[in-house]
Design an enzyme around this catalytic site. Structure first.
Site, PDB file in Angstrom:
ATOM      1  N   HIS A 120       0.878  -1.173   0.000  1.00 59.13           N
ATOM      2  CA  HIS A 120       0.000   0.000   0.000  1.00 59.13           C
ATOM      3  C   HIS A 120       0.918   1.226   0.000  1.00 59.13           C
ATOM      4  O   HIS A 120       2.003   1.182   0.574  1.00 59.13           O
ATOM      5  CB  HIS A 120      -0.847  -0.049   1.274  1.00 59.13           C
ATOM      6  CG  HIS A 120      -1.890   1.013   1.375  1.00 59.13           C
ATOM      7  ND1 HIS A 120      -1.616   2.298   1.762  1.00 59.13           N
ATOM      8  CD2 HIS A 120      -3.229   0.974   1.149  1.00 59.13           C
ATOM      9  CE1 HIS A 120      -2.739   3.010   1.779  1.00 59.13           C
ATOM     10  NE2 HIS A 120      -3.741   2.217   1.408  1.00 59.13           N
ATOM     11  N   ASP A 197       3.408  -4.295   7.938  1.00 60.94           N
ATOM     12  CA  ASP A 197       2.146  -3.563   7.836  1.00 60.94           C
ATOM     13  C   ASP A 197       1.012  -4.565   8.060  1.00 60.94           C
ATOM     14  O   ASP A 197       0.683  -5.365   7.186  1.00 60.94           O
ATOM     15  CB  ASP A 197       2.070  -2.918   6.450  1.00 60.94           C
ATOM     16  CG  ASP A 197       0.759  -2.181   6.223  1.00 60.94           C
ATOM     17  OD1 ASP A 197      -0.129  -2.246   7.102  1.00 60.94           O
ATOM     18  OD2 ASP A 197       0.627  -1.537   5.165  1.00 60.94           O
ATOM     19  N   GLN A 200      -4.137  -5.136   7.110  1.00 63.05           N
ATOM     20  CA  GLN A 200      -5.106  -6.099   6.556  1.00 63.05           C
ATOM     21  C   GLN A 200      -4.986  -7.486   7.189  1.00 63.05           C
ATOM     22  O   GLN A 200      -5.654  -8.422   6.742  1.00 63.05           O
ATOM     23  CB  GLN A 200      -4.921  -6.225   5.035  1.00 63.05           C
ATOM     24  CG  GLN A 200      -5.138  -4.940   4.262  1.00 63.05           C
ATOM     25  CD  GLN A 200      -6.600  -4.472   4.228  1.00 63.05           C
ATOM     26  OE1 GLN A 200      -7.525  -5.202   4.567  1.00 63.05           O
ATOM     27  NE2 GLN A 200      -6.803  -3.237   3.813  1.00 63.05           N
ATOM     28  N   LYS A 223     -10.183  -0.625  10.689  1.00 63.82           N
ATOM     29  CA  LYS A 223     -10.358  -1.810   9.830  1.00 63.82           C
ATOM     30  C   LYS A 223     -10.671  -3.054  10.663  1.00 63.82           C
ATOM     31  O   LYS A 223     -10.731  -4.167  10.156  1.00 63.82           O
ATOM     32  CB  LYS A 223      -9.096  -2.056   8.989  1.00 63.82           C
ATOM     33  CG  LYS A 223      -8.822  -0.952   7.956  1.00 63.82           C
ATOM     34  CD  LYS A 223      -7.638  -1.325   7.101  1.00 63.82           C
ATOM     35  CE  LYS A 223      -7.021  -0.152   6.367  1.00 63.82           C
ATOM     36  NZ  LYS A 223      -7.818   0.351   5.241  1.00 63.82           N
ATOM     37  N   CYS A 363      -4.674   2.359  -3.766  1.00 64.05           N
ATOM     38  CA  CYS A 363      -3.431   2.918  -3.197  1.00 64.05           C
ATOM     39  C   CYS A 363      -2.267   1.964  -3.405  1.00 64.05           C
ATOM     40  O   CYS A 363      -1.436   1.775  -2.488  1.00 64.05           O
ATOM     41  CB  CYS A 363      -3.588   3.263  -1.718  1.00 64.05           C
ATOM     42  SG  CYS A 363      -4.853   4.484  -1.420  1.00 64.05           S
TER      43      CYS A 363
HETATM   44  N1  7TS Z   1      -1.667  -0.605   4.770  1.00 63.04           N
HETATM   45  C1  7TS Z   1      -2.549  -1.397   4.143  1.00 63.04           C
HETATM   46  C2  7TS Z   1      -2.155  -2.783   3.762  1.00 63.04           C
HETATM   47  C3  7TS Z   1      -3.828  -0.905   3.879  1.00 63.04           C
HETATM   48  O1  7TS Z   1      -4.706  -1.708   3.270  1.00 63.04           O
HETATM   49  C4  7TS Z   1      -4.154   0.411   4.255  1.00 63.04           C
HETATM   50  C5  7TS Z   1      -5.496   1.008   3.933  1.00 63.04           C
HETATM   51  C6  7TS Z   1      -3.202   1.165   4.927  1.00 63.04           C
HETATM   52  C7  7TS Z   1      -1.958   0.638   5.154  1.00 63.04           C
HETATM   53  C8  7TS Z   1      -3.476   2.548   5.408  1.00 63.04           C
HETATM   54  O2  7TS Z   1      -4.428   2.524   6.412  1.00 63.04           O
HETATM   55  P1  7TS Z   1      -4.941   3.891   7.049  1.00 63.04           P
HETATM   56  O3  7TS Z   1      -5.956   3.482   8.049  1.00 63.04           O
HETATM   57  O4  7TS Z   1      -3.762   4.549   7.653  1.00 63.04           O
HETATM   58  O5  7TS Z   1      -5.517   4.690   5.911  1.00 63.04           O
HETATM   59  N2  7TS Z   1      -6.150   0.406   2.866  1.00 63.04           N
HETATM   60  C9  7TS Z   1      -7.260   0.847   2.248  1.00 63.04           C
HETATM   61  C10 7TS Z   1      -7.864   0.101   1.238  1.00 63.04           C
HETATM   62  O6  7TS Z   1      -7.450  -0.968   0.828  1.00 63.04           O
HETATM   63  N3  7TS Z   1      -8.938   0.785   0.790  1.00 63.04           N
HETATM   64  O7  7TS Z   1      -9.049   1.906   1.502  1.00 63.04           O
HETATM   65  C11 7TS Z   1      -8.004   1.965   2.401  1.00 63.04           C
END
Ligand code: 7TS
Length: 409
Positions: A120, A197, A200, A223, A363
């Site tokens: 990401h 990371d 997910q 999430k 992303c």
């Molecule tokens: N890393 C991964 C693997 C992610 O899927 C996401 C967000 C992030 C980091 C960043 O997370 P945040 O909470 O800091 O924004 N992924 C997604 C997605 O897949 N669709 O919308 C956000």
């Protein structure tokens, strides 16, 4: 797992476009159960005060909520000490903290930073900035056709020059579960640190940071049923101790003189300013909810559902699936394209049927380029989804090409 979890989620009772809401964008954010909504409400009803500051009952209570959540997160992640758990805004902020505080200070010219092509942007762009500033080299681990990381790729790219490996535990586009234990083993053998990371993974499968031997591990509360605005950075104590603060200000200091400041011990050193205690209370309720079901049961249920979904989607000959090979270990993330149709059009047509999926680059521009596509559709599942949600998805997809005037074969 028989599934009546849907009843716990107020938003899943509503309709969208006059249809039952089929929410399949859990990779972006999950919905919140009533217990989490109530916990946040209760915080502002009964306990709101600035923590760590006042010597009065409410402030003490707010501090207690915040610190109890930290300890709950420690246990949830299998970390050794609560001081290794730093609260942030989200996974992105946690990754930036590591990039700025560790990367900018411990990476040097000529060092290599190894990333996977499936990162990401949150676990890619910060490392590009570190590489540019320090004269380090970014090296990518490329996935095979089924989306998995080949062992040979790991062995070739992680070398004596590697100082840091930044790797997603689960890809947000392909749902593939990466071999983190093997990666930490290879990286540690050459003296590199590993940033995992877990945005997910933590919501979907049991995670133990000590078992993985991750040096840093990050995730976002939103999430995994918790509110937006609270995230976590886990770091091994000796690394966090050696790192300078990322943000400066109130709460992270010990003594401040006109010209000099000494900093508070962990974890306060990395938590400048007023923190999100309401979010912490929500995160605590979210962990309680997940643990009542059990992460192993959640993982199993999702794997069962994703197998069903893949089998059903394969019956539509004009659908291309990504990262859905027979032998891949994956969570409930399914990326696909419908022949001739842009993902945004697919998503709009599904929306009219009450089905929420994601369409776009997720992303992950470098991964899209590597896969040779501009964008994909993505259905991402959670434990409250059911086979009837999948049936609705497949039924709606089977009409997409017809709606736009294409043949159905
Ligand atoms: N890393 C991964 C693997 C992610 O899927 C996401 C967000 C992030 C980091 C960043 O997370 P945040 O909470 O800091 O924004 N992924 C997604 C997605 O897949 N669709 O919308 C956000």
């Amino acid at each position: 797992m028989s599934n009546n979890y849907r009843a716990d989620f107020p938003i899943l009772q509503r309709t969208t476009n006059e249809k039952r809401l089929v929410y399949l964008d859990n990779g972006a954010t999950t919905q919140k159960p009533l217990s989490v909504i109530r916990a946040v409400e209760q915080y502002y009803h009964a306990f709101n005060a600035n923590p760590h500051r006042g010597a009065y009952e409410l402030s003490v209570k707010a501090t207690e909520i915040y610190e109890n959540t930290r300890d709950k997160v420690r246990e949830f992640l299998g970390a050794a000490k609560s001081s290794e758990i730093i609260f942030t805004k989200n996974a992105t902020e946690s990754l930036n903290l590591v990039a700025y505080s560790y990367g900018m200070n411990f990476i040097q010219a000529g060092d290599e930073i190894v990333l996977s092509i499936a990162e990401h942007h949150s676990n890619l762009v910060p490392w590009q900035q570190v590489a540019k500033a320090k004269g380090a080299v970014l090296k990518y681990l490329y996935v095979s056709d089924d989306g998995t990381l080949p062992e040979a790729e790991l062995e070739q790219k992680i070398t004596a020059k590697t100082r840091l490996v930044a790797i997603t535990h689960v890809s947000n586009v392909l749902g593939i579960i990466n071999p983190i234990k093997r990666i930490t083993e290879l990286a540690h053998a050459v003296g590199a640190v590993v940033v995992v990371d877990g945005a997910q993974s933590v919501p979907h499968l049991p995670v133990n940071v000590q078992d993985l031997d991750a040096d840093f591990f990050v995730f976002s509360g939103h999430k995994m049923l918790a509110p937006m605005g609270i995230g976590v950075l886990y770091g091994k104590e000796e690394l966090l101790e050696a790192m300078p603060p990322f943000l400066f200000g109130g709460d992270m200091i010990e003594y401040v003189e006109e010209q000099e400041t000494t900093f508070a011990p962990l974890p306060a050193k990395f938590e400048a300013g007023t923190q999100n205690v309401g979010g912490a209370m929500g995160l605590s309720a979210a962990i309680d909810y997940l643990q009542a079901i059990g992460l192993p049961a959640i993982e199993e249920a999702e794997k069962d559902l994703v197998r069903y979904a893949i089998a059903e989607l394969r019956k539509l000959p004009y659908i291309t699936l990504y990262g859905c090979g027979d032998f891949v270990d994956k969570t409930g993330v399914i990326s696909f394209n419908v022949q001739d149709i842009h993902p945004h059009d697919v998503s709009s047509i599904l929306d009219a049927d009450g089905i929420a999926i994601r369409a776009g680059h997720h992303c992950a521009h470098p991964l899209m380029k590597y896969l040779g596509v501009n964008a994909t559709c993505r259905a991402s599942l959670y434990f409250y989804n059911t086979r009837s949600d999948i049936d609705a998805l497949v039924e709606s997809l089977s009409r997409v090409r017809g709606v736009l005037g294409y043949g159905l074969k």
